[in-house]
Write a protein that holds these residues in place. Structure first.
Motif, PDB file in Angstrom:
ATOM      1  N   ALA A  24       2.792  14.716 -12.661  1.00 49.25           N
ATOM      2  CA  ALA A  24       1.501  14.037 -12.581  1.00 49.25           C
ATOM      3  C   ALA A  24       1.672  12.554 -12.843  1.00 49.25           C
ATOM      4  CB  ALA A  24       0.545  14.611 -13.621  1.00 49.25           C
ATOM      5  N   GLY A  25       0.889  11.747 -12.189  1.00 50.76           N
ATOM      6  CA  GLY A  25       0.964  10.299 -12.351  1.00 50.76           C
ATOM      7  C   GLY A  25       0.225   9.647 -11.206  1.00 50.76           C
ATOM      8  N   SER A  26      -0.180   8.426 -11.412  1.00 46.10           N
ATOM      9  CA  SER A  26      -1.008   7.774 -10.397  1.00 46.10           C
ATOM     10  C   SER A  26      -0.223   7.511  -9.128  1.00 46.10           C
ATOM     11  CB  SER A  26      -1.574   6.474 -10.947  1.00 46.10           C
ATOM     12  OG  SER A  26      -0.520   5.634 -11.368  1.00 46.10           O
ATOM     13  N   GLY A  27       1.105   7.466  -9.228  1.00 44.80           N
ATOM     14  CA  GLY A  27       1.936   7.168  -8.081  1.00 44.80           C
ATOM     15  C   GLY A  27       1.741   8.132  -6.922  1.00 44.80           C
ATOM     16  N   GLN A  28       1.379   9.339  -7.236  1.00 40.11           N
ATOM     17  CA  GLN A  28       1.272  10.304  -6.140  1.00 40.11           C
ATOM     18  C   GLN A  28       0.091  10.015  -5.223  1.00 40.11           C
ATOM     19  OE1 GLN A  28       0.265  14.288  -7.216  1.00 40.11           O
ATOM     20  NE2 GLN A  28      -0.856  13.626  -9.014  1.00 40.11           N
ATOM     21  N   ASP A  29      -0.831   9.188  -5.684  1.00 37.99           N
ATOM     22  CA  ASP A  29      -1.980   8.857  -4.843  1.00 37.99           C
ATOM     23  C   ASP A  29      -1.638   7.778  -3.826  1.00 37.99           C
ATOM     24  OD1 ASP A  29      -3.285  10.525  -6.564  1.00 37.99           O
ATOM     25  OD2 ASP A  29      -3.913   8.870  -7.879  1.00 37.99           O
ATOM     26  N   LEU A  30      -0.537   7.093  -4.055  1.00 37.02           N
ATOM     27  CA  LEU A  30      -0.225   5.960  -3.185  1.00 37.02           C
ATOM     28  C   LEU A  30       0.404   6.430  -1.881  1.00 37.02           C
ATOM     29  CD1 LEU A  30       1.352   3.538  -5.809  1.00 37.02           C
ATOM     30  CD2 LEU A  30      -0.997   3.587  -4.991  1.00 37.02           C
ATOM     31  N   PRO A  31       0.047   5.795  -0.798  1.00 39.15           N
ATOM     32  CA  PRO A  31       0.686   6.141   0.478  1.00 39.15           C
ATOM     33  C   PRO A  31       2.171   5.799   0.451  1.00 39.15           C
ATOM     34  CG  PRO A  31      -0.734   4.209   0.718  1.00 39.15           C
ATOM     35  CD  PRO A  31      -0.958   4.755  -0.665  1.00 39.15           C
ATOM     36  N   LYS A  32       2.927   6.412   1.351  1.00 38.65           N
ATOM     37  CA  LYS A  32       4.366   6.235   1.370  1.00 38.65           C
ATOM     38  C   LYS A  32       4.818   4.852   1.787  1.00 38.65           C
ATOM     39  CE  LYS A  32       5.892  10.932   2.233  1.00 38.65           C
ATOM     40  NZ  LYS A  32       6.668  11.067   0.994  1.00 38.65           N
ATOM     41  N   ALA A  33       3.953   4.159   2.494  1.00 37.96           N
ATOM     42  CA  ALA A  33       4.350   2.817   2.945  1.00 37.96           C
ATOM     43  C   ALA A  33       3.303   1.807   2.542  1.00 37.96           C
ATOM     44  CB  ALA A  33       4.539   2.807   4.452  1.00 37.96           C
ATOM     45  N   TYR A  34       3.779   0.618   2.228  1.00 38.66           N
ATOM     46  CA  TYR A  34       2.862  -0.457   1.886  1.00 38.66           C
ATOM     47  C   TYR A  34       2.176  -0.943   3.157  1.00 38.66           C
ATOM     48  CZ  TYR A  34       1.241  -5.146   0.746  1.00 38.66           C
ATOM     49  OH  TYR A  34       0.465  -6.266   0.601  1.00 38.66           O
ATOM     50  N   ASN A  35       0.872  -1.113   3.058  1.00 39.83           N
ATOM     51  CA  ASN A  35       0.098  -1.530   4.221  1.00 39.83           C
ATOM     52  C   ASN A  35      -0.554  -2.897   3.966  1.00 39.83           C
ATOM     53  OD1 ASN A  35      -1.699  -1.901   6.275  1.00 39.83           O
ATOM     54  ND2 ASN A  35      -2.577   0.150   6.179  1.00 39.83           N
ATOM     55  N   PRO A  36       0.107  -3.952   4.421  1.00 41.64           N
ATOM     56  CA  PRO A  36      -0.416  -5.295   4.136  1.00 41.64           C
ATOM     57  C   PRO A  36      -1.808  -5.520   4.718  1.00 41.64           C
ATOM     58  CG  PRO A  36       1.695  -5.419   5.335  1.00 41.64           C
ATOM     59  CD  PRO A  36       1.341  -3.976   5.205  1.00 41.64           C
ATOM     60  N   LYS A  37      -2.025  -5.002   5.900  1.00 43.17           N
ATOM     61  CA  LYS A  37      -3.308  -5.253   6.570  1.00 43.17           C
ATOM     62  C   LYS A  37      -4.485  -4.722   5.760  1.00 43.17           C
ATOM     63  CE  LYS A  37      -2.655  -5.777  11.486  1.00 43.17           C
ATOM     64  NZ  LYS A  37      -2.428  -5.045  12.710  1.00 43.17           N
ATOM     65  N   GLU A  38      -4.250  -3.547   5.191  1.00 47.64           N
ATOM     66  CA  GLU A  38      -5.328  -2.910   4.434  1.00 47.64           C
ATOM     67  C   GLU A  38      -5.527  -3.622   3.095  1.00 47.64           C
ATOM     68  OE1 GLU A  38      -7.165  -0.769   1.516  1.00 47.64           O
ATOM     69  OE2 GLU A  38      -4.967  -0.741   1.449  1.00 47.64           O
ATOM     70  N   THR A  39      -4.483  -4.309   2.633  1.00 47.48           N
ATOM     71  CA  THR A  39      -4.478  -4.854   1.281  1.00 47.48           C
ATOM     72  C   THR A  39      -4.915  -6.313   1.192  1.00 47.48           C
ATOM     73  OG1 THR A  39      -2.571  -3.415   0.913  1.00 47.48           O
ATOM     74  CG2 THR A  39      -3.025  -5.068  -0.771  1.00 47.48           C
ATOM     75  N   GLU A  40      -4.388  -7.133   2.105  1.00 40.72           N
ATOM     76  CA  GLU A  40      -4.447  -8.579   1.901  1.00 40.72           C
ATOM     77  C   GLU A  40      -5.850  -9.160   1.769  1.00 40.72           C
ATOM     78  OE1 GLU A  40      -1.825 -10.149   4.898  1.00 40.72           O
ATOM     79  OE2 GLU A  40      -0.045  -9.399   3.851  1.00 40.72           O
ATOM     80  N   ASP A  41      -6.730  -8.807   2.684  1.00 45.91           N
ATOM     81  CA  ASP A  41      -8.080  -9.377   2.614  1.00 45.91           C
ATOM     82  C   ASP A  41      -8.775  -8.997   1.310  1.00 45.91           C
ATOM     83  OD1 ASP A  41      -7.694 -10.511   5.002  1.00 45.91           O
ATOM     84  OD2 ASP A  41      -8.959  -9.128   6.161  1.00 45.91           O
ATOM     85  N   ARG A  42      -8.575  -7.740   0.938  1.00 41.41           N
ATOM     86  CA  ARG A  42      -9.204  -7.231  -0.281  1.00 41.41           C
ATOM     87  C   ARG A  42      -8.705  -7.994  -1.511  1.00 41.41           C
ATOM     88  NH1 ARG A  42      -7.045  -3.190  -2.848  1.00 41.41           N
ATOM     89  NH2 ARG A  42      -5.994  -2.370  -1.002  1.00 41.41           N
TER      90      ARG A  42
END
Length: 747
Positions: A24-42
């Motif tokens: 258990a841990g928060s890491g399992q919620d993260l997608p396998k790849a970093y998605n800059p597009k989804e992240t940067e504006d936010r």
RNA sequence: GGGCGGUUAGCUCAGUUGGUAGAGCGCGUCUCUUACACAGACGAUGUCGCAGGUUCAAGUCCUGCACCGCCCACCA
């Protein structure tokens, strides 16, 4: 087809849902790849809403000010990769200093760039300025619209790069307060006697751009020319050599070396000659500037169309006769044979005439550099022009202990009050100062700031213009403001202090000036860096910045200069869309040393995109193995893990030093190397066994060290890769509401 | 004419104060292992432009040369 293949790959790769077997841990919620597009504006929005781009809003620990003014991009077009490099380096500096507890201000702005914007506008729209002669305001409105459109794009690009600029202080060189600062500067310098109006001085005239340009705005193109040696007439005692026979109808003298035995006896005698139907009165003068070994050792002096000749003329009180007009055609004074002919046509006519008369003694092909206007490409025609303003660089400045501008410019760099990096550019700068002549600041461009100078068009005689210098229109009838505008560098020269509120005595000015670093490309060291030093020396008696950091030019994959005509411009935003802003920033900074040119390559962008993803997965692994943080923080480190912590501390010390010494490329590379090849490849690999250990102390120590290393890695990477680090930081348990951007730099 | 920079792995480039060479991409072999195939393990490839010199030791300092590039001045 591709989709099916992908699905097959996925299913063979993960036959049973592997993540479910993880602890258990928060890491399992993260997608396998970093998605800059989804992240940067936010993330950018998060930063903006935090208010911390504005140093006034920073927490109390941020005391000591640190400031950089952004070199304001020209509103001529969207940004190119060079600007992306500039934004990346400056944001690295600002974020680093902000984290170290400085009250960090990065002040954004844009530049109207009068001549560049006007040229670009005319080219893009194919509009002819002549059609607007009676509609100047309409023309300016069109350019303004063009400029604002570009400005909007530019500001968006800056945000996309992740630039932590204080938008609340955004400036434009044509803002009312910026124009007011320019007027104030002009008036003060005029009253100090540092700005004067030239009366028919020879200027660099650009017939294509229809404006005066400064010495720095000329580029020389290598070429060949014919050097003709001839006499004005059969009975003239000396032969002269020239590559520009058409100007010879404007000659008023022949200069020889005073000790030249061949010509000594003619010195101070005046001869009347008829040259292509024009009566010339030629005085022979002795001047030490003449090289007896060149050509015949005698120079035809054309005071109106050569700067060097005009200097000879002033030494000998020679009259000046203009024979070429502002459209590069011969005027009436050139005689009926040549009048109204283009200069090249006139040259042919004169050569024909000389040949027929048997006056030519020699013709030879010589190398000659053709002076061209940097922006328009027009061939420079030196000619006398009235009512032009100049900055006197050789006049003692009373307020500065009687030192001249040239001396002041030299002194601040020689005394290391301003440090230039890389150091070799100090020499370049000093060489420029050495050769500096009065700075011509009047332009016949329309898009720009008009000087605060008023005259009466009806009442004034052309030769004796009555004018007055003031911010507002003088009382009485008939006053009009000068139509010329000022060199765009006159306004950007004030940039470090006009943006902080000068001429008002503002708190910003007191807090943030002199600025700490001026970071820009080396190709504007004369245009801008030197002019900023000039203006701040003269107007506020301060240096504008303590350190100048010059970066190189960004070239395309083939090493060519980025230019509109080659069409090899790359929009940073398209690169950001493909690889992510963090990757673009890293790729621009690493492997690029100060002052050296660099090349853009998609391989490099891709490599750092992979790195962002690596960091993402390192974090994911750690977060998967850390259920919460409180207990872990209390855990005790084993001796082995203490050593690992010490090693990281050593690296951090090392890269902190690199950052302080402007070696960002080294700091970035070392961090990259550590995170990938030490942290991931060694420490994490070895941790896997320890995490599975039955000994709770070992396990806890491992969890603790991993978390610590991760947090520190995120911190030291943040200036380089702000988006992905901020995003990961927010996922760490217990970090809710914290913003990495203002966390403390580790030591 | 004056000044400056470059010449390092197949390609693009780092190498901070001198201590027997590094990164990315590319290349070869293998690998689904508690994150990542945008990955991992292992590996191949350089007499650091040429010629001298200083030093125990030089890619790194000095001298000269060659080639590429840039800046400044501009002679009519």
């Amino acid at each position: 087809m591709a989709i099916i293949l992908f699905a097959t790959m996925m299913s063979t790769k993960y036959p049973n849902n592997s993540t479910s077997s993880l602890r258990a841990g928060s890491g399992q919620d993260l997608p396998k790849a970093y998605n800059p597009k989804e992240t940067e504006d936010r993330i950018y929005k998060l930063w903006e809403e935090s208010g911390y781009f504005n140093p006034d809003n920073l927490p109390k620990r941020h005391k000591k000010p640190f400031s950089i003014v952004l070199p304001p991009p020209n509103v001529t077009a969207a940004l190119h990769m060079g600007s992306a490099l500039m934004l990346a380096i400056e944001d690295v500096m600002i974020r680093f200093e902000r984290m170290r507890g400085k009250k960090a201000l990065w002040l954004p702005g844009t530049d109207h760039a009068s001549i560049a914007t006007e040229e670009k506008f005319l080219k893009d729209t194919k509009i002819s300025k002549r059609d607007y002669v009676a509609k100047r305001q309409e023309f300016i409105d069109l350019i303004t619209e063009f400029a604002l459109k570009n400005q909007t794009i530019i500001l968006g690009q800056m945000r996309a790069m992740g630039s932590s600029l204080d938008w609340s202080r955004l400036k434009f060189t044509l803002d009312p307060d910026s124009i007011d600062a320019v007027h104030e500067a002009f008036i003060r310098m005029y009253n100090m006697g540092l700005i004067y109006m030239g009366s028919g001085k020879v200027v660099n005239w650009d017939p294509r751009g229809q404006t005066v340009v400064s010495d720095d705005e000329i580029e020389y193109e290598p070429g060949k020319a014919t050097l003709y040696t001839f006499r004005y007439s059969k009975d003239f005692p000396v032969a002269i050599s020239t590559t520009r026979p058409e100007t010879k109808v404007g000659d008023t003298a022949v200069a020889v070396h005073p000790d030249d035995e061949r010509y000594k006896r003619y010195i101070n005698r005046t001869f009347s000659v008829n040259f292509t139907g024009v009566n010339l009165s030629i005085k022979i003068v002795g001047d030490p500037s003449v090289d007896p070994a060149f050509g015949t050792g005698a120079v035809g002096v054309t005071p109106a169309h050569s700067l060097a000749d005009s200097e000879i003329a002033s030494r000998h009180n020679l009259p000046s006769q203009q024979v070429i007009n502002e459209y590069a055609r011969m005027n009436k004074e050139a005689g009926p044979l040549l009048s109204d002919k283009k200069t090249m046509e006139a040259r042919k006519i004169i050569i024909d005439h000389l040949r027929k008369q048997g006056l030519i003694e020699k013709e030879e092909i010589v190398d000659q550099n053709i002076p061209k206007a940097q922006r328009s490409g027009g061939i420079i025609e030196p000619l006398p022009k009235k009512h032009q303003f100049f900055v006197n660089v050789n006049k003692p400045v009373e307020k500065r202990n009687g030192k001249t501008i040239r001396e002041l410019l030299k002194e601040v760099v020689e005394a290391k009050k301003i440090k230039i990096l890389p150091e070799r550019f100090e020499k370049v700068y000093l060489n420029w100062v050495e050769n500096l002549r009065d700075w011509s600041i009047s332009r016949q461009i329309w898009y720009g700031i008009r000087p605060p100078v008023w005259y009466k068009p009806q009442a004034s005689a052309d030769d004796n213009l009555e004018y007055t210098v003031s911010k507002t229109k003088p009382a009485g009838e008939g006053w009009e403001q000068f139509n010329d505008t000022l060199d765009t560098w006159f306004s950007s020269g004030l940039w470090t202090f006009s943006t902080l509120g000068w001429p008002k005595k503002t708190g910003d000015l007191k807090t943030y000036h002199p600025t700490d670093v001026l970071e820009t490309a080396y190709d504007i060291i004369f245009f801008w860096v030197a002019r900023m030093i000039l203006m701040s020396q003269v107007l506020i008696g301060e240096i504008p910045f303590k350190t100048v950091y010059l970066h190189g030019l960004v070239r395309d994959e083939k090493g060519r200069k980025i230019s509109k005509s080659l069409g090899n411009n790359i929009d940073p935003v398209s690169m950001i869309n493909e690889y992510g802003a963090d990757a673009v920033r890293m790729a621009m900074i690493i492997g690029t040393s100060a002052g050296n040119d660099s090349k853009v390559s998609s391989d490099k962008f891709r490599a750092y995109k992979h790195f962002a993803n690596k960091l993402w997965n390192i974090s994911r692994f750690i977060l998967m193995n850390i259920p919460e943080t409180e207990g872990i923080r209390k855990a005790k480190l084993t001796e082995q893990d203490k050593k690992i912590a010490e090693e990281q501390a050593k690296l951090i010390k090392d890269i902190t030093q690199d950052m302080e010494n402007f070696r960002f490329y080294l700091a970035g590379e070392k961090t990259y190397h550590y995170v990938w090849h030490t942290f991931a490849d060694k420490i994490i690999e070895e941790s896997k066994e320890k995490l599975a250990s039955k000994n709770p102390e070992i396990k806890a120590s491992t969890q603790k060290i991993l978390l610590e290393l991760l947090i520190n890695s995120l911190k030291i990477l943040h200036p380089f890769m702000p988006f992905v680090t901020e995003e990961i930081y927010s996922k760490i348990p217990g970090n809710k509401g914290k913003i990495l951007m203002i966390e403390e730099w580790p030591s």
